[in-house]
Design a protein around this motif. Structure first.
Motif, PDB file in Angstrom:
ATOM      1  N   ILE A 139       0.888  -1.073  -0.005  1.00 26.79           N
ATOM      2  CA  ILE A 139      -0.040   0.010   0.100  1.00 26.79           C
ATOM      3  C   ILE A 139       0.792   1.302  -0.038  1.00 26.79           C
ATOM      4  O   ILE A 139       0.649   2.339  -0.798  1.00 26.79           O
ATOM      5  CB  ILE A 139      -0.939   0.030   1.096  1.00 26.79           C
ATOM      6  N   ARG A 140       1.958   1.322   0.967  1.00 19.13           N
ATOM      7  CA  ARG A 140       2.971   2.277   0.932  1.00 19.13           C
ATOM      8  C   ARG A 140       3.504   2.589  -0.502  1.00 19.13           C
ATOM      9  O   ARG A 140       3.577   3.758  -1.009  1.00 19.13           O
ATOM     10  CB  ARG A 140       3.882   2.175   2.068  1.00 19.13           C
ATOM     11  N   ALA A 141       3.773   1.449  -1.116  1.00 18.90           N
ATOM     12  CA  ALA A 141       4.552   1.652  -2.234  1.00 18.90           C
ATOM     13  C   ALA A 141       3.535   2.302  -3.262  1.00 18.90           C
ATOM     14  O   ALA A 141       3.853   3.053  -4.277  1.00 18.90           O
ATOM     15  CB  ALA A 141       4.964   0.106  -2.998  1.00 18.90           C
ATOM     16  N   TRP A 142       2.214   1.769  -3.423  1.00 20.69           N
ATOM     17  CA  TRP A 142       1.312   2.170  -4.354  1.00 20.69           C
ATOM     18  C   TRP A 142       1.130   3.881  -4.183  1.00 20.69           C
ATOM     19  O   TRP A 142       1.225   4.535  -5.191  1.00 20.69           O
ATOM     20  CB  TRP A 142      -0.007   1.452  -4.158  1.00 20.69           C
ATOM     21  N   ARG A 143       0.898   4.205  -2.771  1.00 18.87           N
ATOM     22  CA  ARG A 143       0.829   5.417  -2.487  1.00 18.87           C
ATOM     23  C   ARG A 143       1.932   6.298  -2.709  1.00 18.87           C
ATOM     24  O   ARG A 143       1.887   7.889  -3.136  1.00 18.87           O
ATOM     25  CB  ARG A 143       0.546   5.541  -0.860  1.00 18.87           C
ATOM     26  N   ASN A 144       3.125   5.863  -2.563  1.00 22.92           N
ATOM     27  CA  ASN A 144       4.194   6.935  -2.688  1.00 22.92           C
ATOM     28  C   ASN A 144       5.215   6.381  -4.003  1.00 22.92           C
ATOM     29  O   ASN A 144       6.547   6.796  -3.887  1.00 22.92           O
ATOM     30  CB  ASN A 144       5.142   6.645  -1.344  1.00 22.92           C
ATOM     31  N   ALA A 145       4.880   6.054  -4.844  1.00 24.77           N
ATOM     32  CA  ALA A 145       5.478   5.472  -6.098  1.00 24.77           C
ATOM     33  C   ALA A 145       6.448   6.493  -6.640  1.00 24.77           C
ATOM     34  O   ALA A 145       7.338   6.204  -7.114  1.00 24.77           O
ATOM     35  CB  ALA A 145       4.734   4.740  -7.075  1.00 24.77           C
ATOM     36  N   GLN A 146       5.857   7.723  -6.461  1.00 25.51           N
ATOM     37  CA  GLN A 146       6.514   9.045  -7.065  1.00 25.51           C
ATOM     38  C   GLN A 146       7.888   9.345  -6.263  1.00 25.51           C
ATOM     39  O   GLN A 146       8.747  10.187  -6.773  1.00 25.51           O
ATOM     40  CB  GLN A 146       5.660  10.169  -7.155  1.00 25.51           C
ATOM     41  N   ALA A 147       7.881   8.826  -5.035  1.00 28.86           N
ATOM     42  CA  ALA A 147       9.018   9.023  -4.286  1.00 28.86           C
ATOM     43  C   ALA A 147      10.183   8.012  -4.591  1.00 28.86           C
ATOM     44  O   ALA A 147      11.202   8.392  -4.052  1.00 28.86           O
ATOM     45  CB  ALA A 147       8.796   8.790  -2.875  1.00 28.86           C
ATOM     46  N   TYR A 148       9.917   7.089  -5.517  1.00 27.81           N
ATOM     47  CA  TYR A 148      10.803   6.085  -5.800  1.00 27.81           C
ATOM     48  C   TYR A 148      12.151   7.013  -6.801  1.00 27.81           C
ATOM     49  O   TYR A 148      11.623   7.595  -7.500  1.00 27.81           O
ATOM     50  CB  TYR A 148      10.517   5.042  -6.467  1.00 27.81           C
ATOM     51  N   ASP A 149      13.359   6.688  -6.370  1.00 31.87           N
ATOM     52  CA  ASP A 149      14.424   7.361  -7.214  1.00 31.87           C
ATOM     53  C   ASP A 149      15.290   6.054  -7.352  1.00 31.87           C
ATOM     54  O   ASP A 149      15.934   5.689  -6.633  1.00 31.87           O
ATOM     55  CB  ASP A 149      15.111   8.318  -6.071  1.00 31.87           C
ATOM     56  N   SER A 150      15.412   5.952  -8.894  1.00 33.53           N
ATOM     57  CA  SER A 150      16.063   4.771  -9.227  1.00 33.53           C
ATOM     58  C   SER A 150      17.531   5.021  -9.087  1.00 33.53           C
ATOM     59  O   SER A 150      18.341   4.020  -9.320  1.00 33.53           O
ATOM     60  CB  SER A 150      15.920   4.564 -10.712  1.00 33.53           C
ATOM     61  N   ARG A 151      17.995   6.176  -8.828  1.00 36.95           N
ATOM     62  CA  ARG A 151      19.505   6.410  -8.672  1.00 36.95           C
ATOM     63  C   ARG A 151      19.870   6.018  -7.308  1.00 36.95           C
ATOM     64  O   ARG A 151      21.276   5.686  -7.057  1.00 36.95           O
ATOM     65  CB  ARG A 151      19.850   7.972  -8.651  1.00 36.95           C
ATOM     66  N   ARG A 152      19.027   5.664  -6.348  1.00 41.26           N
ATOM     67  CA  ARG A 152      19.127   5.249  -5.028  1.00 41.26           C
ATOM     68  C   ARG A 152      19.211   3.566  -5.006  1.00 41.26           C
ATOM     69  O   ARG A 152      19.621   3.218  -3.657  1.00 41.26           O
ATOM     70  CB  ARG A 152      18.308   6.033  -4.149  1.00 41.26           C
ATOM     71  N   GLY A 153      18.754   3.112  -5.995  1.00 43.22           N
ATOM     72  CA  GLY A 153      18.776   1.505  -5.936  1.00 43.22           C
ATOM     73  C   GLY A 153      17.588   1.130  -6.708  1.00 43.22           C
ATOM     74  O   GLY A 153      16.832   1.812  -7.276  1.00 43.22           O
ATOM     75  N   SER A 154      17.499  -0.136  -6.781  1.00 50.92           N
ATOM     76  CA  SER A 154      16.332  -0.995  -7.533  1.00 50.92           C
ATOM     77  C   SER A 154      15.114  -0.751  -6.710  1.00 50.92           C
ATOM     78  O   SER A 154      14.883  -0.624  -5.433  1.00 50.92           O
ATOM     79  CB  SER A 154      16.711  -2.371  -7.651  1.00 50.92           C
ATOM     80  N   VAL A 155      14.108  -0.944  -7.541  1.00 48.79           N
ATOM     81  CA  VAL A 155      12.803  -1.231  -7.054  1.00 48.79           C
ATOM     82  C   VAL A 155      12.667  -2.293  -5.837  1.00 48.79           C
ATOM     83  O   VAL A 155      12.016  -1.953  -4.995  1.00 48.79           O
ATOM     84  CB  VAL A 155      11.706  -1.495  -8.127  1.00 48.79           C
ATOM     85  N   HIS A 156      13.370  -3.343  -6.271  1.00 48.34           N
ATOM     86  CA  HIS A 156      13.429  -4.392  -5.332  1.00 48.34           C
ATOM     87  C   HIS A 156      13.863  -4.025  -3.979  1.00 48.34           C
ATOM     88  O   HIS A 156      13.234  -4.183  -2.894  1.00 48.34           O
ATOM     89  CB  HIS A 156      14.150  -5.512  -6.038  1.00 48.34           C
ATOM     90  N   THR A 157      14.986  -3.413  -3.974  1.00 48.29           N
ATOM     91  CA  THR A 157      15.692  -2.787  -2.573  1.00 48.29           C
ATOM     92  C   THR A 157      14.797  -1.878  -2.097  1.00 48.29           C
ATOM     93  O   THR A 157      14.387  -1.914  -0.727  1.00 48.29           O
ATOM     94  CB  THR A 157      17.085  -2.261  -3.064  1.00 48.29           C
ATOM     95  N   TRP A 158      14.135  -0.983  -2.958  1.00 48.41           N
ATOM     96  CA  TRP A 158      13.159   0.285  -2.264  1.00 48.41           C
ATOM     97  C   TRP A 158      12.022  -0.558  -1.634  1.00 48.41           C
ATOM     98  O   TRP A 158      11.617  -0.118  -0.487  1.00 48.41           O
ATOM     99  CB  TRP A 158      12.736   0.957  -3.685  1.00 48.41           C
ATOM    100  N   MET A 159      11.533  -1.650  -2.187  1.00 51.60           N
ATOM    101  CA  MET A 159      10.435  -2.452  -1.390  1.00 51.60           C
ATOM    102  C   MET A 159      10.813  -3.079  -0.182  1.00 51.60           C
ATOM    103  O   MET A 159      10.128  -2.935   0.801  1.00 51.60           O
ATOM    104  CB  MET A 159       9.789  -3.662  -2.416  1.00 51.60           C
TER     105      MET A 159
END
Lengths: 214, 187
Positions: B55-75
Motif C-alpha cells: 500500500i505504501r509503495a502504491w501511494r508513494n511510488a512517485q518518491a522512488y528514485d532509481s538512482r538510489r537503488g532498485s525497485v526491489h531494494t526500495w520495496m
C-alpha cells in the motif's frame, strides 16, 4: 540535544540500519540535516544497509495475500471514474505528507493540473504520516471518501459528519468502519463539493477523534 | 505485464492499473513477506506488514528514485521500516536470532527481467563483503540489518557490553560499505 560530528559517527550505522529511535534518532537527524559531510556518510552507510535486505529469505505469503492487497488498492466494486480519481488523490496526498509534520495539522491539497476538482483534507500524526483523510469531488453527485489509516489494529465503527460553509450544524454522512486500523467510507453527499468546509470523525461515544478542514 | 521492467511496472502500479498491480505484487510478494516474517516472526503480523508495504509503495511510488537503488531494494526498505515500527508498537517477538547464524547468504536473486542481473551483481559483492567480516561482526550486523534488533538488544543476545555491540555493528557496516564500493569500482 545537538550532536557533534564524532557523536554522529558513532550512531551513523544504526541510523542507516533503522534501529535508532526516539530522542537519539531525533538528535541524529537534526545533526544530519545541517551537516553535509555526515549526511553523505549516513547516505553511504544506508546503501550498504539496504543491500543487506537482499539476503532475507523468500517466503510464500498466506493464500489470498495477493487478492487482499488488491482489494485495498483497486476494489472491484469501485466505479472506474472514482478509482482513477483516488489514485490521483493518493499521489497528491503523499506529496503533501512528505512536506508536512506536526500533530493535528490539517491541510488542503489543490492540484490544479492533475485534479482540478478534487479537494483533500488530512489529519497528520506526529511522525508525518496522515491518519485520517477526507476527499471530496464532483457536484452531481458530490462524492466524499473518508479513510482512516491507524498504526494499531483497532476494529471499530466511527460516525462521520460534515459542515457546510455558513451553517452551524453538521450533516450526518454515514458510518466509517475500520478493521485492524484501516477502513474507508465512500458515499454521495447532498452538498456541493466547494461548500464543504469541515469533516469530523467521531467515536462510539460521540467524541470527535479527527477533524479535517478544507 | 509479467515481463515489464521494474520501473515500468511500478509506474503502472501507481496509476492503479489492476493488471500491473497484480503483476507487481506477484513479483515482490515472496521477498516482502519473507523479510517481514524474518523480522517480526508472527505470520499474521508479517502479513499486515507486507500488505502495508505494498500500500505504501502504491501511494508513494512517485518518491522512488532509481538512482538510489532498485525497485526491489526500495520495496525491502519500506518493508524493513514498517516491520521495525510494528515491532516497537506491538512488542512482537522476532524470530530466534540463531536463525541468522545459519542464514543462506546465497539467497536467490529477485524475480524480474532486469532486477535479476542488477541484484545478482549486488548480491555477489555483498556476499563477498560479508565473508570477509569476522563472525561476531557479521552476526551483529545481520541481527541489526535483517532482524531489526537494536544495539541494546544485540548486547543482551550476545552477552556483550553495549559499547561492544555498537562497535561491531558500526565496524561491520563500514567494512561492508567499503568492500562493496571497492568491488564496484574494480568491475
Amino acid at each position: 540535544m545537538s550532536l557533534t560530528c564524532a557523536q554522529l559517527e558513532d550512531v551513523a550505522a544504526e541510523l542507516a540500519l533503522g534501529t535508532v529511535s526516539g530522542a537519539e534518532r531525533a538528535a541524529a537527524l537534526d545533526h544530519v540535516a545541517g551537516c553535509a559531510a555526515c549526511r553523505n556518510l549516513v547516505d553511504q552507510l544506508a546503501r550498504a544497509a539496504d543491500s543487506l535486505l537482499l539476503l532475507a529469505p523468500e517466503a510464500e505469503p498466506p493464500p489470498g495475500f495477493e487478492s487482499r492487497v488488491l482489494s485495498r488498492i483497486t476494489p472491484a466494486a469501485r466505479p472506474r471514474r472514482e478509482r482513477r480519481r483516488r489514485v490521483l488523490v493518493g499521489v497528491a496526498a503523499a506529496a503533501l505528507v512528505a512536506g508536512l509534520s506536526g500533530a493535528g495539522v490539517a491541510a488542503m491539497v489543490d492540484d490544479d493540473r492533475r485534479a482540478a476538482d478534487i479537494r483533500t483534507a488530512l489529519t497528520i500524526a506526529d511522525d508525518g504520516r496522515w491518519t485520517c483523510r477526507a476527499v471530496v469531488y464532483g457536484d452531481d453527485p458530490t462524492w466524499l471518501v473518508v479513510s482512516l489509516d491507524r498504526t494499531d489494529d483497532l476494529s471499530a465503527a466511527f460516525s462521520v459528519e460534515a459542515f457546510r460553509s455558513g451553517q452551524a450544524g453538521p450533516v450526518t454522512v454515514g458510518t466509517l468502519t475500520i478493521e485492524q486500523g484501516h477502513g474507508s467510507l465512500a458515499t454521495a453527499i447532498q452538498l456541493p463539493a466547494g461548500e464543504l468546509e469541515t469533516v469530523r470523525v467521531l467515536d462510539a461515544r460521540g467524541q470527535v477523534r479527527y477533524t479535517m478542514r478544507f | 505485464m509479467a515481463t515489464a521492467s521494474d520501473d515500468t511496472l511500478l509506474a503502472s502500479f501507481a496509476l492503479g492499473d489492476p493488471d500491473a498491480a497484480a503483476a507487481f505484487i506477484r513479483r515482490y510478494q515472496g521477498r516482502v513477506y519473507g523479510l517481514a516474517r524474518s523480522m517480526v516472526g508472527d505470520p499474521g503480523l508479517a502479513e499486515d506488514v507486507a500488505q502495508e508495504a505494498f500500500i505504501r509503495a502504491w501511494r508513494n511510488a512517485q518518491a522512488y528514485d532509481s538512482r538510489r537503488g532498485s525497485v526491489h531494494t526500495w520495496m525491502l526498505v519500506i518493508t524493513r521500516n514498517l516491520a521495525i515500527d510494528a515491532m516497537r508498537l506491538r512488542r512482537a517477538q522476532p524470530v530466534d536470532p540463531e536463525v541468522f547464524s545459519t542464514l543462506d547468504l546465497r539467497a536467490s536473486p529477485a524475480r524480474g527481467p532486469e532486477a535479476s542481473a542488477e541484484t545478482s551483481a549486488e548480491m555477489r559483492d555483498l556476499r563477498a563483503a560479508l565473508d570477509d567480516l569476522p563472525a561476531e561482526q557479521r552476526q551483529a550486523l545481520l541481527l541489526a540489518g535483517l532482524c531489526g534488533r537494536t544495539a541494546a538488544e544485540i548486547s543482551e543476545i550476545e552477552s556483550i557490553p553495549l559499547g561492544t555491540a555498537k562497535t561491531r555493528i558500526r565496524t561491520g557496516l563500514q567494512k561492508v560499505r567499503s568492500s562493496m564500493a571497492r568491488r564496484s569500482t574494480d568491475q
